[in-house]
Design a protein around this motif. Structure first.
Motif, PDB file in Angstrom:
ATOM      1  N   TYR A  40       0.825  -1.222   0.000  1.00 60.01           N
ATOM      2  CA  TYR A  40       0.000   0.000   0.000  1.00 60.01           C
ATOM      3  C   TYR A  40       0.852   1.262   0.000  1.00 60.01           C
ATOM      4  O   TYR A  40       0.553   2.238   0.689  1.00 60.01           O
ATOM      5  N   GLU A  41       1.908   1.234  -0.772  1.00 57.73           N
ATOM      6  CA  GLU A  41       2.723   2.430  -0.974  1.00 57.73           C
ATOM      7  C   GLU A  41       3.359   2.344  -2.356  1.00 57.73           C
ATOM      8  O   GLU A  41       3.686   1.267  -2.843  1.00 57.73           O
ATOM      9  N   LYS A  42       3.505   3.490  -3.004  1.00 56.37           N
ATOM     10  CA  LYS A  42       3.991   3.534  -4.378  1.00 56.37           C
ATOM     11  C   LYS A  42       5.509   3.384  -4.406  1.00 56.37           C
ATOM     12  O   LYS A  42       6.210   4.043  -3.650  1.00 56.37           O
ATOM     13  N   LYS A 162     -13.102   3.129  -5.883  1.00 53.55           N
ATOM     14  CA  LYS A 162     -12.598   3.072  -4.505  1.00 53.55           C
ATOM     15  C   LYS A 162     -13.517   2.203  -3.666  1.00 53.55           C
ATOM     16  O   LYS A 162     -14.731   2.387  -3.648  1.00 53.55           O
ATOM     17  N   ASP A 167      -8.180   1.903  -3.152  1.00 51.92           N
ATOM     18  CA  ASP A 167      -8.607   3.103  -3.881  1.00 51.92           C
ATOM     19  C   ASP A 167      -8.779   2.855  -5.371  1.00 51.92           C
ATOM     20  O   ASP A 167      -9.370   3.679  -6.069  1.00 51.92           O
ATOM     21  N   LYS A 251      -6.706  10.667  -1.878  1.00 56.54           N
ATOM     22  CA  LYS A 251      -5.348  11.181  -1.732  1.00 56.54           C
ATOM     23  C   LYS A 251      -4.428  10.723  -2.850  1.00 56.54           C
ATOM     24  O   LYS A 251      -3.595  11.472  -3.339  1.00 56.54           O
ATOM     25  N   ASN A 252      -4.571   9.465  -3.251  1.00 58.42           N
ATOM     26  CA  ASN A 252      -3.618   8.870  -4.181  1.00 58.42           C
ATOM     27  C   ASN A 252      -4.076   8.902  -5.637  1.00 58.42           C
ATOM     28  O   ASN A 252      -3.394   8.373  -6.512  1.00 58.42           O
ATOM     29  N   ASN A 254      -5.592  11.486  -8.668  1.00 59.89           N
ATOM     30  CA  ASN A 254      -5.937  12.808  -9.173  1.00 59.89           C
ATOM     31  C   ASN A 254      -6.920  12.618 -10.324  1.00 59.89           C
ATOM     32  O   ASN A 254      -6.532  12.237 -11.428  1.00 59.89           O
TER      33      ASN A 254
END
Length: 288
Positions: A40-42, A162, A167, A251-252, A254
């Motif tokens: 869960y992080e890019k 989401k 998301d 948040k993640n 756009n």
């Protein structure tokens, strides 16, 4: 874990936890199965072209006949083994990606396709990098490989949303076929079969979930002229089908940037302006 003679669920989960938290390793082999834990992080580096080249070099030094890895397990390692089996046996290969919601299936599928297409770009590192880098320059006729990869943003816009766990959760299944010419070692085509789209999400969503991305992309596109033509306003709360959820901004993701990417991918895949406008009218019609 691949060498363990006997294993239970507690051992497996403990090992996966330790590898991710202590060693930052999200890939683990269990025999011929690759387990991927979603951090869960890019992290762009882990799926970079340089990382593909790293595993290509390892495989060229010592092609694996049976399931084995050289240093650390990786999705690219598994994909390259499938490619080698394809070229050695001439038989179709399948990579099955499964897991619960939020496990990271969509990202794994995208990066598996990326690795396959990258590999068949040329015989040498320089040739592969040159061909891939040329993807970024717009030509009158877009490369087939770019068209295949650019299908993903379109599919995600109209089929992902989401949820409480993710998301960018795919609300449909897909079966992707890539066709390879043995003589030229080039990708010659692709087909995507989709199934079981969660259509009920269009009319209602659970609390803190969203409908499909395309609705929010369109309303946040920033093109007031387009919105006026479609009789739309930017406020999501004006539309009954989107007013059920309080979680609109992510948040993640756009939405405005993703809309531009979706429209660009339509153009790359030779959709005409009339076809794109018709699609947007249908989306607007659902909202209205």
């Amino acid at each position: 874990m691949a060498s363990a003679s006997d294993i239970c669920e507690i051992d497996l989960l403990n090992n996966l936890t330790n590898r991710l938290t202590q060693s930052k390793e999200q890939f683990t082999n269990v025999a011929s199965t690759l387990l991927i834990v979603n951090p869960y992080e890019k992290n762009d580096e882990i799926y970079s072209n340089e990382k593909i080249e790293y595993y290509i070099n390892l495989h060229e030094k010592k092609p694996p006949i049976f399931r084995q890895t050289y240093e650390q397990p990786h999705l690219f390692d598994l994909v390259l083994i499938s490619i080698e089996n394809l070229l050695r046996t001439g038989k179709n290969q399948a990579i099955v990606i499964s897991g619960e919601s939020g496990a990271g299936k969509t990202e794994a599928a995208k990066n598996a396709m990326k690795c396959i297409i990258y590999y068949f770009q040329g015989e040498s590192k320089k040739e592969r990098l040159n061909n891939i880098n040329n993807f970024s320059s717009r030509n009158k006729e877009e490369p087939l490989e770019k068209k295949i990869l650019s299908c993903n943003p379109i599919l995600e816009a109209f089929g992902n949303c989401k949820t409480l766990r993710n998301d960018n959760s795919s609300r449909f299944g897909k079966y992707v076929t890539l066709n390879i010419d043995f003589e030229t070692r080039k990708v010659t085509g692709a087909s995507i079969i989709t199934y079981l789209l969660e259509k009920s999400r269009v009319v209602t969503q659970a609390k803190n979930e969203r409908s499909f991305h395309i609705f929010y992309q369109l309303l946040n596109c920033g093109d007031t002229e387009l919105l006026d033509k479609l009789f739309l306003s930017q406020d999501v709360k004006n539309y009954f089908y989107l007013s059920n959820s309080s979680n609109v901004k992510l948040k993640n993701i756009n939405d405005s940037q993703m809309f531009k990417e979706t429209m660009e991918c339509f153009q790359i895949n030779d959709f005409t302006s009339e076809e794109i406008n018709s699609i947007l009218k249908i989306v607007a019609g659902v909202l209205l």
